[in-house]
Design an enzyme around this catalytic site. Structure first.
Site, mmCIF file in Angstrom:
data_model
loop_
_atom_site.group_PDB
_atom_site.id
_atom_site.type_symbol
_atom_site.label_atom_id
_atom_site.label_comp_id
_atom_site.label_asym_id
_atom_site.label_seq_id
_atom_site.Cartn_x
_atom_site.Cartn_y
_atom_site.Cartn_z
ATOM 1 N N HIS A 67 -15.909 -28.821 -10.132
ATOM 2 C CA HIS A 67 -16.752 -28.158 -11.131
ATOM 3 C C HIS A 67 -18.225 -28.440 -10.898
ATOM 4 O O HIS A 67 -18.584 -29.356 -10.160
ATOM 5 C CB HIS A 67 -16.363 -28.557 -12.561
ATOM 6 N N HIS B 151 -24.555 -32.335 -12.680
ATOM 7 C CA HIS B 151 -23.857 -32.879 -11.509
ATOM 8 C C HIS B 151 -22.910 -31.851 -10.930
ATOM 9 O O HIS B 151 -22.579 -30.858 -11.563
ATOM 10 C CB HIS B 151 -23.088 -34.161 -11.858
ATOM 11 N N GLU C 209 -20.000 -36.338 -8.717
ATOM 12 C CA GLU C 209 -18.799 -36.941 -9.296
ATOM 13 C C GLU C 209 -17.641 -36.720 -8.328
ATOM 14 O O GLU C 209 -17.564 -35.677 -7.675
ATOM 15 C CB GLU C 209 -18.506 -36.244 -10.634
HETATM 16 CO CO CO Z 1 -18.006 -33.654 -14.412
#
Ligand code: CO
Length: 137
Positions: free
Chosen positions: A7, A78, A128
């Site tokens: 994502h 992020h 991440e």
């Molecule tokens: Co995230």
């Protein structure tokens, strides 16, 4: 091994307004929302296969997203790589000198395990790494 762009996360100062924008203006179906206590966020997911947009908003007005919003007012926060073995990826990257924001992965949305690489290690981009729960596929 990193297997997908799981994502892209956008920090938003007004979650309801941002959800409305993504649903009504952009016409994207919302996949759901979730409170992620470990990250002190509420997240709203918009599946856009093969990836997702995740809107992140501070849970109870605290935490890293609250700090980010105070400084920047919102923005691209992020990107997240999906991993099929987060412990192995963290060990490999640590051996190459990458710094992480935590010592070990912590609970993420949908029962996943997540960890963030320090932006200093990635030209200013917060990345991440996320290993989905085993029963999530
Ligand atoms: Co995230």
């Amino acid at each position: 091994m990193i297997t997908a762009l799981d994502h892209i996360a956008v920090a938003v100062p007004d979650l309801e307004k941002a959800i409305k924008r993504f649903m009504e203006d952009f016409g994207l179906p919302m996949g759901g929302t979730e409170e992620v206590a470990a990250a002190q966020t509420t997240a709203a997911f918009f599946p856009l296969p093969p990836t997702n947009i995740e809107l992140v908003y501070p849970l109870e007005g605290k935490g890293p997203i609250a700090t980010y919003l105070e400084k920047k007012g919102g923005g691209l926060h992020h990107l997240c790589f999906r991993s099929d073995n987060i412990d192995e990826d963290v060990a490999r990257l640590r051996a190459r000198g990458y710094q992480f924001l935590a010592d070990a992965p912590t609970p993420g949305a949908h029962g996943s395990r997540v960890i963030f690489i320090h932006p200093k290690s990635c030209d200013g981009v917060l990345i991440e790494i996320n290993q989905p729960a085993a029963d999530h596929h």
